[in-house]
Scaffold this active site. Structure first.
Site, PDB file in Angstrom:
ATOM      1  CG  HIS A  99      -1.799   1.392   1.003  1.00  0.00           C
ATOM      2  ND1 HIS A  99      -3.206   1.310   0.639  1.00  0.00           N
ATOM      3  CD2 HIS A  99      -1.710   2.446   1.821  1.00  0.00           C
ATOM      4  CE1 HIS A  99      -3.468   2.072   0.908  1.00  0.00           C
ATOM      5  NE2 HIS A  99      -2.888   3.077   1.604  1.00  0.00           N
ATOM      6  CB  CYS A 100       2.094   3.475  -2.750  1.00  0.00           C
ATOM      7  SG  CYS A 100       3.033   4.797  -3.144  1.00  0.00           S
ATOM      8  CB  ILE A 101       1.617   6.740   2.313  1.00  0.00           C
ATOM      9  CG1 ILE A 101       3.031   6.730   1.977  1.00  0.00           C
ATOM     10  CG2 ILE A 101       1.444   5.509   3.330  1.00  0.00           C
ATOM     11  CD1 ILE A 101       3.743   7.228   3.139  1.00  0.00           C
ATOM     12  CG  ASN A 123      -5.052   7.992  -0.326  1.00  0.00           C
ATOM     13  OD1 ASN A 123      -4.807   7.205   0.814  1.00  0.00           O
ATOM     14  ND2 ASN A 123      -6.255   8.503  -0.588  1.00  0.00           N
ATOM     15  CB  SER A 124      -4.214   3.682  -4.399  1.00  0.00           C
ATOM     16  OG  SER A 124      -4.749   2.494  -5.051  1.00  0.00           O
TER      17      SER A 124
END
Length: 372
Positions: free
Chosen positions: A225-227, A230-231
């Site tokens: 999950h890549c901050i 945001n996805s």
């Protein structure tokens, strides 16, 4: 704290704090709650506790503070060192706080987009009037920024979520009908992987899929999950995510080189980044120099992420699988600790890259773009 007997986790179980290969594991919710109480009592002041309880901070203060802090950093060399040291610490703290909450936040995506826009704004207003940038160079930087945003939008179309009907399609496709002497026979295909039920969302998911606690759904071939977007990064958007990283890195490095060439004439780019006499004589050149360092910090972090991604693809391992192997002690480190190799899905460098470049989006690929 409660303790209970649990079966050993399957290879595709969702990553959690108690993922291990022993017969006794802790209750994750109890452990998280106790850990949070310990942090609140031992390390956080009442002010920080209040901020942590209301983590969805408005984006307006972040948009105001970034240019303000950069302008303060441009006043003096020591102020620049202080601000550029504090900024990453604040971002890491906010990441830790939101990670504990296990929820999505627009802060990092907004910060990334606004940083990109603000750097381009300074390039147009401060560097372009100096006359050191040609029209071709300006078009190159502008094209790189536009392509980066377009690639980001494509990445935001979705990682490829697992839906309940996907397993029904799988059950239908795992049998093939063969006609022999007028009789129709149904046989099983031998190359079908084992599907497991997600213990969180209770749906059947294929091999290498995983449950994301932040998004609250299972993702096909979940990487992480890549901050910053945001996805999740999964089977459907992994290639576009890699392209977004590449476009940003090339555009950022090229833009920084143009800025240093303009404000530090007569010096090599690498030398000018560390030694630029008289750069603080004018506020505009000092601001541009400070922004080069700010961009350099971001670029260095994303370059490391890019290297890890390329190595993971070369060994056909996702970030989630590497974390699972690390927790279970089933992998081994390679290349000075840059990658944890599991060997479970690797079939050689060439085959691994062909598999990555030709993998389908999956039937759960969304047709709408989630801009946030």
């Amino acid at each position: 704290m409660k303790w209970e007997k649990l079966k050993p986790p399957e290879p595709d179980d969702p990553m959690c704090c108690c993922e291990c290969d022993v017969s006794q594991c802790c209750d994750c919710e109890d452990l998280d709650e106790a850990f949070n109480r310990h942090l609140k009592c031992g390390f956080q002041s009442p002010v920080l506790q209040a901020i942590t309880e209301n983590l969805e901070i408005s984006m307006i203060p972040a948009l105001v503070l970034l240019p303000l802090l950069l302008r303060i950093a441009a006043l003096h060399f020591l102020l620049g060192v202080t601000v550029l040291t504090i900024l990453p610490i604040l971002v890491l703290w906010y990441y830790y706080a939101t990670h504990q909450k296990k929820r999505r936040t627009l802060f990092f995506l907004t910060l990334a987009l606004y940083s990109l826009a603000y750097m381009y704004y300074l390039f147009i207003t401060e560097i372009l009037p100096r006359g050191d940038v040609s029209h071709i160079q300006l078009c190159t930087v502008t094209t790189g920024m536009i392509l980066t945003i377009v690639s980001l939008i494509n990445t935001k179309r979705g990682p490829g979520f697992v839906t309940p009907d996907l397993y029904d399609t799988h059950k239908h496709d795992k049998h093939e009908r063969i006609e022999v002497n007028g009789d129709v026979k149904t046989t099983k295909k031998s190359n079908i992987g084992q599907w497991v039920q997600c213990p969180v969302c209770k749906i059947m998911r294929p091999p290498r899929a995983g449950h994301c606690r932040t998004c609250g759904a299972c993702v096909l071939r979940l990487d992480h999950h890549c901050i910053w977007i945001n996805s999740c990064v999964g089977q459907a958007n992994h290639r576009s995510f890699l392209m977004t990283l590449g476009l940003f890195l090339v555009t950022s490095v090229y833009g920084m080189s143009l800025v240093l060439h303009s404000i530090c004439p007569g010096h090599y780019v690498l030398t000018a980044a560390f030694y630029c006499p008289g750069v603080y004589a004018q506020f505009s050149t000092a601001l541009c120099f400070t922004c080069v360092w700010y961009s350099g910090i971001i670029t260095a972090g994303l370059f490391y992420l890019m290297v890890v991604q390329l190595l993971n693809i070369s060994f056909n391992v996702t970030e989630r699988e590497a974390q699972l192997a690390l927790r279970r002690g089933t992998g081994h480190w390679r290349l000075c600790g840059l990658i944890l190799v599991t060997g479970e899905h690797s079939h050689g460098f060439t085959h691994n890259w062909l598999e990555f470049l030709t993998m389908t989006h999956g039937s759960s690929q969304s047709t709408q773009t989630d801009l946030v």
